[in-house]
Design an enzyme around this catalytic site. Structure first.
Site, PDB file in Angstrom:
ATOM      1  N   HIS A   1      -6.718  -4.561  10.854  1.00 36.69           N
ATOM      2  CA  HIS A   1      -6.941  -4.459   9.484  1.00 36.69           C
ATOM      3  C   HIS A   1      -5.729  -5.318   8.205  1.00 36.69           C
ATOM      4  O   HIS A   1      -4.097  -5.243   9.309  1.00 36.69           O
ATOM      5  CB  HIS A   1      -6.520  -3.237   8.682  1.00 36.69           C
ATOM      6  CG  HIS A   1      -5.841  -2.629   9.389  1.00 36.69           C
ATOM      7  ND1 HIS A   1      -6.439  -0.711  10.035  1.00 36.69           N
ATOM      8  CD2 HIS A   1      -4.361  -2.371   8.663  1.00 36.69           C
ATOM      9  CE1 HIS A   1      -4.732  -0.561   9.792  1.00 36.69           C
ATOM     10  NE2 HIS A   1      -4.000  -1.237   9.387  1.00 36.69           N
TER      11      HIS A   1
ATOM     12  N   ASN B   1      -7.141  -2.840  14.097  1.00 38.06           N
ATOM     13  CA  ASN B   1      -8.790  -3.346  14.128  1.00 38.06           C
ATOM     14  C   ASN B   1      -9.028  -4.404  13.241  1.00 38.06           C
ATOM     15  O   ASN B   1      -9.798  -4.558  12.785  1.00 38.06           O
ATOM     16  CB  ASN B   1      -9.596  -1.904  13.589  1.00 38.06           C
ATOM     17  CG  ASN B   1      -8.804  -1.240  12.463  1.00 38.06           C
ATOM     18  OD1 ASN B   1      -7.732  -1.970  11.692  1.00 38.06           O
ATOM     19  ND2 ASN B   1      -9.126  -0.601  11.947  1.00 38.06           N
TER      20      ASN B   1
ATOM     21  N   ASP C   1       0.799  -1.309  -0.023  1.00 33.49           N
ATOM     22  CA  ASP C   1      -0.088   0.483   0.061  1.00 33.49           C
ATOM     23  C   ASP C   1       1.231   1.561  -0.163  1.00 33.49           C
ATOM     24  O   ASP C   1       1.776   1.284   0.150  1.00 33.49           O
ATOM     25  CB  ASP C   1      -1.460  -0.102   0.952  1.00 33.49           C
ATOM     26  CG  ASP C   1      -0.359  -0.558   2.481  1.00 33.49           C
ATOM     27  OD1 ASP C   1       0.928  -0.870   2.701  1.00 33.49           O
ATOM     28  OD2 ASP C   1      -0.974  -0.395   3.209  1.00 33.49           O
TER      29      ASP C   1
ATOM     30  N   GLU D   1      -9.609  -1.579   5.746  1.00 32.48           N
ATOM     31  CA  GLU D   1     -10.291  -1.340   6.899  1.00 32.48           C
ATOM     32  C   GLU D   1     -11.365  -2.756   7.287  1.00 32.48           C
ATOM     33  O   GLU D   1     -11.480  -3.068   5.883  1.00 32.48           O
ATOM     34  CB  GLU D   1     -10.789  -0.663   6.874  1.00 32.48           C
ATOM     35  CG  GLU D   1      -9.621   0.474   6.822  1.00 32.48           C
ATOM     36  CD  GLU D   1      -8.880   0.993   8.222  1.00 32.48           C
ATOM     37  OE1 GLU D   1      -8.946   0.139   8.770  1.00 32.48           O
ATOM     38  OE2 GLU D   1      -7.701   2.078   8.313  1.00 32.48           O
TER      39      GLU D   1
HETATM   40  C1  GLP Z   1      -0.459   0.419   8.338  1.00 27.74           C
HETATM   41  C2  GLP Z   1      -0.254   0.088   7.086  1.00 27.74           C
HETATM   42  C3  GLP Z   1       0.055  -1.522   7.776  1.00 27.74           C
HETATM   43  C4  GLP Z   1      -0.111  -2.125   8.801  1.00 27.74           C
HETATM   44  C5  GLP Z   1      -0.063  -1.483  10.132  1.00 27.74           C
HETATM   45  C6  GLP Z   1       0.734  -1.526  11.334  1.00 27.74           C
HETATM   46  O1  GLP Z   1      -1.889   0.607   8.654  1.00 27.74           O
HETATM   47  N1  GLP Z   1      -0.734  -0.040   6.317  1.00 27.74           N
HETATM   48  O2  GLP Z   1       0.367  -2.576   6.714  1.00 27.74           O
HETATM   49  O3  GLP Z   1       0.219  -3.572   9.296  1.00 27.74           O
HETATM   50  O4  GLP Z   1      -0.253  -0.227   9.608  1.00 27.74           O
HETATM   51  O5  GLP Z   1       1.286  -0.829  11.768  1.00 27.74           O
HETATM   52  P1  GLP Z   1       2.656  -0.755  12.844  1.00 27.74           P
HETATM   53  O6  GLP Z   1       3.398  -2.660  12.184  1.00 27.74           O
HETATM   54  O7  GLP Z   1       3.251   0.508  12.799  1.00 27.74           O
HETATM   55  O8  GLP Z   1       1.931  -1.273  13.933  1.00 27.74           O
END
Ligand code: GLP
Length: 233
Positions: free
Chosen positions: A130, A128, A62, A135
């Protein structure tokens, strides 16, 4: 689903790297990459290894809409800092967050995914549930699309930005169907804030309200958690 519990993110990075190396050694040619704080220890292992990725192509999950590759909060910048500036790959793809025609960009990205089927996908998870930026409520049939970030995601990701108002509200994300098409998936989760999402992913019902729960239907998933993220499973 295979569950591996590790003592800390460093050990999680090492374990994920072992699985990654095994996939590369058995011929993986396309890797799906994730951003966020979670995969950093994995990228450190890759960078400090002598693994040869010159014949390997990467596709990222993404990118935020509205951020250029030079913006320090963009995922393109993150990937460059964590991996690409240290390891040469054959080619690397991310959605272009500055594309003037988003529909064209989405179809370009879906075409890339068709030409480069993912052999090994690294995933983090949002608190959440995702995956990528898919989402709760995203269709399991979704392919790459423009997504609106949930308020809880904007809040969670605000820590990387100066103020919450600077966090983009939209992103281009691979869809759930793209992620499920990967041959092998390794999901990483660390810290208490992920415990409920991990419980729902592993033991909850398979529902679009918890995007990661679809992984129960994938034949080759490993989930690596530390004690806190894995405390409910
Ligand atoms: C973002 C990314 C996800 C990732 C998530 C969790 O939303 N798009 O791919 O898994 O953050 O982030 P973190 O690893 O910093 O908790």
């Amino acid at each position: 689903m295979e569950i591996i519990k590790v003592v800390n993110p460093q050990m999680g990075g090492k374990k994920a790297f072992e699985l990654f190396k095994a996939s590369i050694e058995s011929g993986a040619k396309t890797i799906g990459l994730a951003t966020g704080s979670t995969p950093i220890s994995f990228y450190e292992e890759v960078v400090h290894s002598d693994i040869d990725l010159t014949d390997v192509t990467s596709v990222n999950l993404d990118e935020y809409v509205g951020l250029s590759r030079e913006n320090k909060q963009s995922y393109a910048y993150f990937m460059n800092e964590q991996l690409f500036k240290y390891k040469k790959l054959k080619a690397s793809f991310l959605p272009n967050g500055l594309a003037s025609n988003i529909d064209e960009e989405i179809s370009r990205y879906n075409d890339i995914l068709t030409c480069h089927p993912i052999d090994f996908q690294i995933l983090g998870i949002g608190s959440n549930g995702h995956i990528g930026f898919n989402e709760p409520g995203t269709s399991f049939e979704s392919t790459t699309q423009l997504v609106k970030l949930a308020p809880s995601t904007i809040e969670a990701n605000a820590r990387f930005f100066g103020t919450i108002d600077e966090v983009p509200t939209e992103a281009i994300s691979m869809g759930i169907a793209n992620i499920m098409a990967a041959k092998r998936i390794v999901l990483l989760a660390y810290g208490e804030s992920k415990a409920e999402a991990i419980y729902n992913t592993v033991h909850g019902s398979v529902t679009e309200q918890v995007p990661a729960s679809i992984l129960q239907r994938h034949p080759n998933v490993t989930i690596i958690v530390d004690e806190s993220a894995g405390k409910l499973i």
